[in-house]
Design an enzyme around this catalytic site. Structure first.
Site, PDB file in Angstrom:
ATOM      1  N   GLY A  16     -17.292  -1.225   6.521  1.00  0.00           N
ATOM      2  CA  GLY A  16     -17.291  -0.030   5.682  1.00  0.00           C
ATOM      3  C   GLY A  16     -18.474   0.049   4.731  1.00  0.00           C
ATOM      4  O   GLY A  16     -19.600  -0.363   5.052  1.00  0.00           O
ATOM      5  N   TYR A 154      -3.407   3.774  -6.481  1.00  0.00           N
ATOM      6  CA  TYR A 154      -4.862   3.794  -6.264  1.00  0.00           C
ATOM      7  C   TYR A 154      -5.565   4.429  -7.461  1.00  0.00           C
ATOM      8  O   TYR A 154      -6.568   3.900  -7.955  1.00  0.00           O
ATOM      9  CB  TYR A 154      -5.170   4.566  -4.981  1.00  0.00           C
ATOM     10  CG  TYR A 154      -6.624   4.520  -4.570  1.00  0.00           C
ATOM     11  CD1 TYR A 154      -7.173   3.374  -4.004  1.00  0.00           C
ATOM     12  CD2 TYR A 154      -7.451   5.625  -4.734  1.00  0.00           C
ATOM     13  CE1 TYR A 154      -8.506   3.325  -3.607  1.00  0.00           C
ATOM     14  CE2 TYR A 154      -8.784   5.591  -4.341  1.00  0.00           C
ATOM     15  CZ  TYR A 154      -9.305   4.439  -3.785  1.00  0.00           C
ATOM     16  OH  TYR A 154     -10.638   4.394  -3.402  1.00  0.00           O
ATOM     17  N   LYS A 158      -8.340   2.592 -10.115  1.00  0.00           N
ATOM     18  CA  LYS A 158      -9.735   3.019 -10.281  1.00  0.00           C
ATOM     19  C   LYS A 158      -9.996   3.486 -11.724  1.00  0.00           C
ATOM     20  O   LYS A 158     -11.091   3.264 -12.257  1.00  0.00           O
ATOM     21  CB  LYS A 158     -10.083   4.115  -9.275  1.00  0.00           C
ATOM     22  CG  LYS A 158     -10.043   3.645  -7.822  1.00  0.00           C
ATOM     23  CD  LYS A 158     -11.043   2.516  -7.520  1.00  0.00           C
ATOM     24  CE  LYS A 158     -11.109   2.179  -6.039  1.00  0.00           C
ATOM     25  NZ  LYS A 158     -12.057   1.101  -5.723  1.00  0.00           N
ATOM     26  N   THR A 189     -15.024   5.702   6.809  1.00  0.00           N
ATOM     27  CA  THR A 189     -14.752   4.282   6.993  1.00  0.00           C
ATOM     28  C   THR A 189     -13.302   4.170   7.455  1.00  0.00           C
ATOM     29  O   THR A 189     -12.618   5.190   7.589  1.00  0.00           O
ATOM     30  CB  THR A 189     -14.895   3.506   5.666  1.00  0.00           C
ATOM     31  OG1 THR A 189     -13.917   4.034   4.747  1.00  0.00           O
ATOM     32  CG2 THR A 189     -16.279   3.631   5.057  1.00  0.00           C
TER      33      THR A 189
HETATM   34  P1  NAP Z   1     -12.588  -0.213   4.095  1.00  0.00           P
HETATM   35  O1  NAP Z   1     -13.420   0.212   5.236  1.00  0.00           O
HETATM   36  O2  NAP Z   1     -11.111  -0.148   4.184  1.00  0.00           O
HETATM   37  O3  NAP Z   1     -13.068  -1.680   3.657  1.00  0.00           O
HETATM   38  C1  NAP Z   1     -12.427  -2.338   2.619  1.00  0.00           C
HETATM   39  C2  NAP Z   1     -13.043  -3.707   2.455  1.00  0.00           C
HETATM   40  O4  NAP Z   1     -12.390  -4.362   1.363  1.00  0.00           O
HETATM   41  C3  NAP Z   1     -12.865  -4.591   3.702  1.00  0.00           C
HETATM   42  O5  NAP Z   1     -14.005  -5.390   3.878  1.00  0.00           O
HETATM   43  C4  NAP Z   1     -11.684  -5.442   3.316  1.00  0.00           C
HETATM   44  O6  NAP Z   1     -11.616  -6.695   3.981  1.00  0.00           O
HETATM   45  C5  NAP Z   1     -11.992  -5.650   1.834  1.00  0.00           C
HETATM   46  N1  NAP Z   1     -10.861  -6.196   1.096  1.00  0.00           N
HETATM   47  C6  NAP Z   1      -9.618  -5.700   0.923  1.00  0.00           C
HETATM   48  N2  NAP Z   1      -8.867  -6.547   0.217  1.00  0.00           N
HETATM   49  C7  NAP Z   1      -9.645  -7.623  -0.053  1.00  0.00           C
HETATM   50  C8  NAP Z   1      -9.447  -8.853  -0.734  1.00  0.00           C
HETATM   51  N3  NAP Z   1      -8.257  -9.188  -1.270  1.00  0.00           N
HETATM   52  N4  NAP Z   1     -10.488  -9.711  -0.854  1.00  0.00           N
HETATM   53  C9  NAP Z   1     -11.688  -9.422  -0.306  1.00  0.00           C
HETATM   54  N5  NAP Z   1     -11.933  -8.296   0.385  1.00  0.00           N
HETATM   55  C10 NAP Z   1     -10.920  -7.410   0.494  1.00  0.00           C
HETATM   56  O7  NAP Z   1     -12.923   0.678   2.794  1.00  0.00           O
HETATM   57  P2  NAP Z   1     -14.252   1.423   2.309  1.00  0.00           P
HETATM   58  O8  NAP Z   1     -14.050   2.869   2.521  1.00  0.00           O
HETATM   59  O9  NAP Z   1     -15.452   0.752   2.802  1.00  0.00           O
HETATM   60  O10 NAP Z   1     -14.088   1.174   0.726  1.00  0.00           O
HETATM   61  C11 NAP Z   1     -14.927   0.333  -0.025  1.00  0.00           C
HETATM   62  C12 NAP Z   1     -14.721   0.685  -1.495  1.00  0.00           C
HETATM   63  O11 NAP Z   1     -15.036   2.080  -1.685  1.00  0.00           O
HETATM   64  C13 NAP Z   1     -13.283   0.514  -1.972  1.00  0.00           C
HETATM   65  O12 NAP Z   1     -13.276  -0.022  -3.275  1.00  0.00           O
HETATM   66  C14 NAP Z   1     -12.745   1.940  -1.984  1.00  0.00           C
HETATM   67  O13 NAP Z   1     -11.692   2.110  -2.903  1.00  0.00           O
HETATM   68  C15 NAP Z   1     -13.987   2.718  -2.385  1.00  0.00           C
HETATM   69  N6  NAP Z   1     -13.974   4.142  -2.029  1.00  0.00           N
HETATM   70  C16 NAP Z   1     -13.969   4.529  -0.724  1.00  0.00           C
HETATM   71  C17 NAP Z   1     -13.973   5.899  -0.439  1.00  0.00           C
HETATM   72  C18 NAP Z   1     -13.992   6.412   0.984  1.00  0.00           C
HETATM   73  O14 NAP Z   1     -13.956   7.659   1.170  1.00  0.00           O
HETATM   74  N7  NAP Z   1     -14.089   5.577   1.994  1.00  0.00           N
HETATM   75  C19 NAP Z   1     -13.979   6.857  -1.472  1.00  0.00           C
HETATM   76  C20 NAP Z   1     -13.990   6.410  -2.796  1.00  0.00           C
HETATM   77  C21 NAP Z   1     -13.998   5.053  -3.055  1.00  0.00           C
HETATM   78  P3  NAP Z   1     -10.782  -6.884   5.376  1.00  0.00           P
HETATM   79  O15 NAP Z   1     -11.684  -6.420   6.473  1.00  0.00           O
HETATM   80  O16 NAP Z   1     -10.499  -8.353   5.405  1.00  0.00           O
HETATM   81  O17 NAP Z   1      -9.539  -6.061   5.256  1.00  0.00           O
END
Ligand code: NAP
Length: 231
Positions: A16, A154, A158, A189
């Site tokens: 992601g 969530y 945040k 993602t």
């Molecule tokens: P994602 O694809 O679901 O990836 C999440 C990542 O966090 C994965 O690498 C996961 O590891 C890791 N993770 C979860 N729990 C963990 C733990 N206990 N220790 C270490 N790593 C952990 O999500 P993403 O969209 O890339 O999101 C990344 C960040 O952006 C997050 O903080 C999310 O809240 C924020 N965000 C995303 C969006 C969006 O639209 N995508 C919007 C606003 C904010 P595993 O592979 O082992 O599960």
């Protein structure tokens, strides 16, 4: 090659937005520690970036586990750039009054306490060395100025991460350590889903900008597309 080359730690770096932040930071010439809670997935992700000539090493990091954070802090104390990216979105579509307490706890454990643990482990070293950058991946869903309904766990996580950002920025003010948060927008993602409008490259851009700010850059702010947005 940046001058000087820094060591960056990215939590949740195996997929992601986190993986793309690793790629962009390494492409800028930094040494990247790609944190992953599942070492095999972390190593596969790091190897894919090394195959492109980038300086990326996988490190075991479960931000929900204080021992895991403590072990990494002992093994790799030299972190100059910390990207708090690891996150979970466990209550998508859940009604607030039906929220299971365990889900709230599990969410805060990763999204808030995980970031706090990493800051506590690595920011003192940055302050002592007189240079550091913390960029936390927050979300528009945590903005009080624009708070909608649903997804209480969530959102709370945040909003609290934003508060941590402001408090910590003041704590290290004057020590050449900048602490900021970014909303990446709605990004394609596993978490954002296939219909999200933004590619990971765009989602990572502001995070990487905050992680590499020059000395006259901002601190204690929340940004989207490199512009400040309300808390
Ligand atoms: P994602 O694809 O679901 O990836 C999440 C990542 O966090 C994965 O690498 C996961 O590891 C890791 N993770 C979860 N729990 C963990 C733990 N206990 N220790 C270490 N790593 C952990 O999500 P993403 O969209 O890339 O999101 C990344 C960040 O952006 C997050 O903080 C999310 O809240 C924020 N965000 C995303 C969006 C969006 O639209 N995508 C919007 C606003 C904010 P595993 O592979 O082992 O599960």
């Amino acid at each position: 090659m940046p001058d000087p080359k820094r060591t960056a730690l990215v939590s949740g770096g195996n997929r992601g937005i986190g993986l793309e932040v690793c790629r962009q930071l390494a492409a800028l010439g930094h040494r990247v520690l790609l944190g992953a809670r599942e070492p095999a997935r972390g190593e596969a992700a790091a190897a894919s970036l090394r195959a492109r000539g980038l300086d990326v090493t996988s490190v075991a990091l479960d931000v929900a586990n204080p021992d895991s954070v403590a072990r990494l802090a002992v093994a790799r104390p030299e972190v100059d750039i910390l990207v708090n990216n690891a996150g979970v979105y466990l209550d998508e579509g859940r009604r607030p009054l039906e929220l299971d307490e365990a889900v709230l706890r599990d969410t805060l454990e990763v999204n808030l306490l995980g970031a706090f643990r990493l800051c506590r482990a690595f920011v003192p070293g940055m302050a002592a060395r007189g240079w550091g950058r913390v960029a936390s991946v927050s979300s528009g869903m945590g903005q009080l100025a624009d708070m909608g309904g649903g997804s209480l766990a969530y959102r709370l996580s945040k909003t609290a991460l934003n508060a941590l950002t402001r408090v910590l920025a003041q704590e290290v003010d004057g020590r050449h350590v900048k602490v900021n948060a970014a909303c990446p927008g709605w990004v394609r993602t596993d978490m954002g889903g296939a219909h999200a409008p933004r590619p990971v490259e765009q989602g990572a851009e502001t995070v990487v900008w905050l992680a590499t700010l020059p000395e006259d850059g901002p601190t204690g702010g929340l940004f989207r597309d490199k512009r400040p947005i309300p808390w």
